[in-house]
Design a protein around this motif. Structure first.
Motif, short mmCIF file in Angstrom:
data_model
loop_
_atom_site.label_atom_id
_atom_site.label_comp_id
_atom_site.label_asym_id
_atom_site.label_seq_id
_atom_site.Cartn_x
_atom_site.Cartn_y
_atom_site.Cartn_z
N ALA A 348 43.43 53.16 39.36
CA ALA A 348 42.30 53.43 39.94
C ALA A 348 42.39 53.27 41.69
CB ALA A 348 41.36 52.39 39.44
N SER A 349 43.60 52.66 42.14
CA SER A 349 43.70 52.43 43.69
C SER A 349 44.21 53.73 44.33
CB SER A 349 44.71 51.34 43.87
OG SER A 349 45.97 51.69 43.62
N LEU A 350 44.33 54.82 43.62
CA LEU A 350 44.79 56.00 44.41
C LEU A 350 43.76 56.50 45.07
CD1 LEU A 350 46.87 57.85 41.59
CD2 LEU A 350 47.50 57.17 43.91
N PRO A 351 43.88 57.44 46.14
CA PRO A 351 42.86 58.02 46.77
C PRO A 351 41.95 58.88 46.00
CG PRO A 351 44.71 58.27 48.04
CD PRO A 351 45.12 57.85 46.81
N ASP A 352 40.64 59.02 45.98
CA ASP A 352 39.72 59.91 45.23
C ASP A 352 40.22 61.20 45.03
OD1 ASP A 352 37.98 57.79 45.07
OD2 ASP A 352 36.58 58.46 46.58
N TRP A 353 40.71 61.74 46.03
CA TRP A 353 41.17 63.39 45.84
C TRP A 353 42.38 63.28 45.20
CZ3 TRP A 353 46.18 64.94 47.11
CH2 TRP A 353 46.98 64.20 47.67
N ALA A 354 43.36 62.40 45.10
CA ALA A 354 44.44 62.35 44.43
C ALA A 354 44.04 62.41 42.87
CB ALA A 354 45.55 61.27 44.87
N PHE A 445 53.52 54.81 44.77
CA PHE A 445 52.13 55.26 44.84
C PHE A 445 52.20 56.62 45.63
CE2 PHE A 445 50.86 51.61 42.32
CZ PHE A 445 49.73 52.14 41.80
N TRP A 446 52.89 56.91 46.76
CA TRP A 446 52.95 57.84 47.43
C TRP A 446 53.38 59.19 46.66
CZ3 TRP A 446 56.87 61.45 48.50
CH2 TRP A 446 56.78 62.46 49.40
N CYS A 447 54.22 58.90 45.61
CA CYS A 447 54.50 59.89 44.61
C CYS A 447 53.19 60.62 44.10
CB CYS A 447 55.51 59.66 43.75
SG CYS A 447 57.12 59.03 44.47
N LEU A 448 52.24 59.79 44.00
CA LEU A 448 50.98 60.17 43.34
C LEU A 448 49.95 60.42 44.29
CD1 LEU A 448 50.96 57.67 40.28
CD2 LEU A 448 51.56 60.04 40.34
N GLY A 449 50.09 60.64 45.69
CA GLY A 449 49.21 60.77 46.66
C GLY A 449 48.77 59.94 47.60
N ARG A 450 48.99 58.45 47.33
CA ARG A 450 48.66 57.44 48.39
C ARG A 450 49.47 57.78 49.71
NH1 ARG A 450 49.48 51.19 46.87
NH2 ARG A 450 47.66 51.60 45.35
N TYR A 451 48.59 57.64 50.94
CA TYR A 451 49.17 57.61 52.26
C TYR A 451 49.60 59.12 52.46
CZ TYR A 451 49.60 52.61 51.84
OH TYR A 451 49.36 51.28 51.64
N ASP A 452 48.97 60.30 51.81
CA ASP A 452 49.33 61.49 51.80
C ASP A 452 48.10 62.26 51.92
OD1 ASP A 452 50.93 63.68 52.32
OD2 ASP A 452 52.03 63.40 50.24
N ARG A 453 48.14 63.53 51.93
CA ARG A 453 47.07 64.62 51.98
C ARG A 453 47.05 65.56 50.89
NH1 ARG A 453 48.48 69.32 53.96
NH2 ARG A 453 50.30 69.53 55.47
N TRP A 455 47.95 69.19 49.37
CA TRP A 455 48.81 70.13 49.71
C TRP A 455 48.66 71.44 48.85
CZ3 TRP A 455 53.14 69.77 53.11
CH2 TRP A 455 53.39 68.69 53.85
N GLY A 456 49.11 72.51 49.53
CA GLY A 456 48.89 73.80 48.78
C GLY A 456 50.23 74.47 48.83
N PRO A 457 50.31 75.16 47.77
CA PRO A 457 49.35 75.82 46.69
C PRO A 457 49.21 74.89 45.62
CG PRO A 457 51.71 77.08 46.42
CD PRO A 457 51.74 76.26 47.74
N GLU A 458 48.12 74.92 44.98
CA GLU A 458 47.85 74.16 43.83
C GLU A 458 48.78 74.59 42.88
OE1 GLU A 458 44.11 72.06 41.65
OE2 GLU A 458 43.62 73.79 43.15
N ARG A 459 49.49 73.52 42.16
CA ARG A 459 50.50 73.70 41.04
C ARG A 459 50.03 73.23 39.80
NH1 ARG A 459 55.02 75.29 43.54
NH2 ARG A 459 55.16 74.94 45.98
N PRO A 460 50.47 73.49 38.59
CA PRO A 460 50.45 72.79 37.44
C PRO A 460 50.92 71.26 37.36
CG PRO A 460 51.39 75.09 37.15
CD PRO A 460 51.41 74.85 38.58
N ILE A 461 50.24 70.62 36.72
CA ILE A 461 50.66 69.27 36.70
C ILE A 461 50.28 68.60 37.99
CG2 ILE A 461 52.23 67.28 36.12
CD1 ILE A 461 53.69 69.50 34.33
N ARG A 466 51.65 66.60 46.61
CA ARG A 466 53.12 67.28 47.39
C ARG A 466 54.05 67.13 46.11
NH1 ARG A 466 55.65 65.76 52.73
NH2 ARG A 466 53.68 64.22 52.99
N TYR A 467 54.41 68.57 46.22
CA TYR A 467 55.55 68.99 45.12
C TYR A 467 57.02 68.78 45.60
CZ TYR A 467 57.41 72.32 41.54
OH TYR A 467 57.87 72.68 40.56
N MET A 468 57.91 68.16 44.85
CA MET A 468 59.34 68.39 45.13
C MET A 468 60.11 68.61 43.90
SD MET A 468 59.75 64.60 47.25
CE MET A 468 61.45 64.94 47.52
N THR A 469 61.32 69.48 44.26
CA THR A 469 62.17 69.77 43.05
C THR A 469 63.49 69.42 43.32
OG1 THR A 469 62.87 71.93 43.90
CG2 THR A 469 60.55 71.57 42.67
#
Length: 497
Positions: A348-354, A445-453, A455-461, A466-469
Motif C-alpha cells: 500500500a505504500s507504493l505510489p498511487d500511479w504504480a 520497491f523501486w522495482c515496483l515504481g517507488r521513486y520512479d515515474r 513509462w511507455g509503452p504500456e506492457r503486459p504485467i 519501468r521494464y527490464m529484461t
C-alpha cells in the motif's frame, strides 16, 4: 552538549537518576566506537554527571531471518568493539543469547542501576517497535540518537517521492549540517570515571560473551538456534573489515567507479553497504575520506544553487559526485521514507500511479510463473537471473545493477505484484547481509515504481512500470564472466541441494 539537538529524541518522560551507578549506552544499530553520535551523547552525559560509562551490546537469536550469516557478521563486529575499548575507562559488556528469550529482562536489570540509557535511533526492521516497548517499561530516561546519515532524520518534514525532489531538498538543507560531524573517537582524550564491573548478579544470569563465542567459528554458530542453512558470507564483519574495505575501494577501485559500476563482471562498487547497515562504519567517515581525497572544503557548497542535478553541486570529480549521490541521496532517501511511514514495507505504500497500473494488469497471464521455492533455488529458465540469485545465496550480496534486474524479473514471473513483493523481501532479507535496511527496501520497491515515474509503452504485467529484461542486459553489458562465476556448477553442493 556536543550532539546536535535535532539528533536527540527522548523516548519517555523519565528523568535522569543522579544516584545511578553509570550511564548506559545500549548499542543496537550504530555498532561501532568511531564517528558515533550515540556514543558521543553517552560520553557527554557521563562527563556531566561524573559517572562511569558502560557500553552494552547484545545479540538476540529470535529475530526474523536469524542465520549463521548474519550472526557471524555481528559477532565479528562485537569483537572489534570490545578490542577498541580495552584501554579505555569505558566499560564494555556484550551478551549473546544462547536461546530465544534468554535475554529477556537484561536491559531492565541494567537500567535500574543507570543514570540514563542512551541508544541508537534506527527507522527500520524490528527496532522502532522494540524501542517503543522498552520506553514504556523503563523508569529512567531513554534517549535515541540519530547517527544514521549526514542529514538528520528529522530535518525533513515530508516524504520525498523522487530522488530528484529529495536531492533539491538536500542541496538547500544539507549545508546547515555539513559542518557538524561526530567525533572520530568520542571516548578518547576525555577524562571519564573508570567503569569497574558489571554487577555479579547480572553476570550470573546473563554471562558475558566469551572470547570463543566472539570468534564466530562454525562450531560456535552450530550451537546457537539459527538457520544454519544460510552460511557465512564471503566477507568479514566489524569496524576493521569496514575500514579495510573503504581503503581498498578508494585506493584501487574508486577511479573506475563512474564508468564501470554498472558492469556485472567488474568489482568496482564500494562494498560498504553491509557495514553501513550494521553500523560498522559511519556515512560521516566515508564522506570525510572521499572529501579529503578530493581536497574538498565546506565553503564550496555554501553558495551553490539547489538544482536537484546528480552532478556539479559538490564541486568534486565526476566519480566522487556519482558515489556521493549513492551514499547520501539514494541511501538517505530510503531513511526519509522509513522513519515517517510505518508501512514502508507494505504494498500500500507504493505510489498511487504504480498500484493503479499494476492492478490494471493483475489478470495478465504469467508464463512462466514461478514459486518462492523455485526462485530461491535459482530454478528459472533464465541463466542470467539464476546467476544473480546464486550470487545472493552464496556470497551474501548482489551486484547493484543485477539487483534491479533480479527484482524486475520476479515481478514478471510471479502470480501477482503482491506476491512478487513478498518474494523479493524474503529472499533479500534472508540472504543479503545488507538486507532489512531502508536502502534495501528502496531498491525492492523501486522495482515496483517507488521513486520512479510512469513509462511507455504500456506492457503486459508491468503496465507503466519501468521494464527490464535479461536479454537487453546481456546486450548492454558483457555477462559471460558473471555467468561463469555463478554457473550451475557453483550451485552444486550449496544450499540449492
Amino acid at each position: 552538549m556536543t550532539v546536535p539537538e535535532i539528533r536527540i529524541r527522548e523516548l519517555n518522560q523519565c528523568s535522569l537518576q543522579q544516584d545511578g551507578d553509570f550511564v548506559l549506552y545500549w548499542m543496537i544499530a550504530n555498532r561501532r566506537t568511531r564517528y558515533n553520535y550515540s556514543l558521543q551523547r553517552a560520553v557527554d552525559l557521563s562527563k556531566e554527571l561524573n559517572k562511569p560509562l558502560l557500553v552494552f551490546e547484545a545479540l538476540r537469536c529470535g529475530y526474523e531471518w536469524a542465520s549463521d550469516r548474519l550472526h557471524r557478521f555481528i559477532l565479528q563486529g562485537m569483537a572489534d568493539n570490545r578490542d577498541s575499548l580495552l584501554d579505555s575507562p569505558v566499560g564494555y559488556y556484550c551478551y549473546v543469547e544462547p536461546k530465544a528469550g534468554h535475554g529477556s529482562g537484561l536491559l531492565s536489570a541494567l537500567a535500574t542501576k543507570a543514570c540514563a540509557v542512551v541508544t541508537d535511533d534506527f527507522p527500520c526492521f524490528f527496532i522502532p517497535q522494540m524501542l517503543k516497548s522498552v520506553a514504556s517499561r523503563l523508569t529512567v530516561r531513554l534517549e535515541a540518537i540519530d547517527s544514521n546519515g549526514l542529514l538528520p532524520l528529522r530535518a525533513a518534514s515530508q516524504i520525498y517521492p523522487t530522488a530528484y525532489a529529495f536531492r533539491r531538498f538536500l542541496h538547500k538543507t544539507l549545508p546547515d549540517h555539513l559542518d557538524q560531524s561526530p567525533k572520530i573517537n568520542p571516548q578518547s582524550h576525555i577524562e571519564l570515571s573508570a567503569f569497574s564491573s558489571v554487577p555479579d548478579e547480572i553476570l550470573e544470569r546473563w554471562p558475558m560473551a566469551s572470547e570463543q563465542l566472539l570468534q564466530a567459528t562454525p562450531e560456535v554458530l552450530a550451537d546457537l538456534p539459527l538457520d544454519h542453512q544460510v552460511g557465512p558470507a564471503d566477507f568479514d564483519g566489524g569496524m576493521q573489515a569496514a575500514s579495510k574495505t573503504l581503503k581498498q575501494f578508494l585506493d584501487v577501485r574508486f577511479e573506475r567507479y563512474a564508468e564501470e559500476r554498472n558492469l556485472p563482471e567488474e568489482e568496482v562498487t564500494s562494498g560498504l553497504s553491509p557495514y553501513l547497515h550494521f553500523g560498522h562504519i559511519s556515512a560521516h567517515e566515508v564522506f570525510k575520506r572521499v572529501a579529503d581525497r578530493e581536497d574538498w572544503n565546506f565553503a564550496k557548497v555554501m553558495d551553490q544553487k539547489a538544482t536537484g542535478k546528480r552532478a556539479g553541486w559538490w564541486q568534486m570529480s565526476e566519480t566522487a559526485e556519482g558515489f556521493l549521490d549513492e551514499l547520501i541521496t539514494w541511501r538517505e532517501l530510503g531513511y526519509n521514507m522509513c522513519w515517517q511511514r510505518d508501512d514502508y514495507d507494505q504494498y500500500a505504500s507504493l505510489p498511487d500511479w504504480a498500484r493503479t497500473t499494476l492492478e490494471e494488469h493483475a489478470a495478465d497471464k504469467r508464463d512462466p510463473c514461478y514459486t518462492l521455492e523455485e526462485f530461491e533455488q535459482a530454478r528459472t529458465h533464465d541463466e542470467l537471473w539464476n546467476a544473480a540469485q546464486t550470487q545472493l545465496v552464496t556470497e551474501g550480496r548482489l551486484h547493484n545493477y543485477m539487483r534491479m534486474l533480479w527484482g524486475k524479473k520476479i515481478l514478471h514471473w510471479s502470480e501477482s505484484p503482491q506476491a512478487a513483493l513478498e518474494i523479493m523481501m524474503h529472499l533479500n532479507n534472508k540472504y543479503a547481509v545488507d538486507g532489512r535496511n531502508p536502502n534495501s527496501y528502496s531498491g525492492i520497491f523501486w522495482c515496483l515504481g517507488r521513486y520512479d515515474r510512469a513509462w511507455g509503452p504500456e506492457r503486459p504485467i508491468f503496465g507503466k512500470i519501468r521494464y527490464m529484461t535479461c536479454e537487453n542486459t546481456a546486450r548492454k553489458f558483457s555477462v559471460d564472466g558473471y555467468l561463469e562465476r555463478f554457473s550451475k556448477e557453483k550451485r552444486q553442493g550449496s544450499l540449492f541441494d
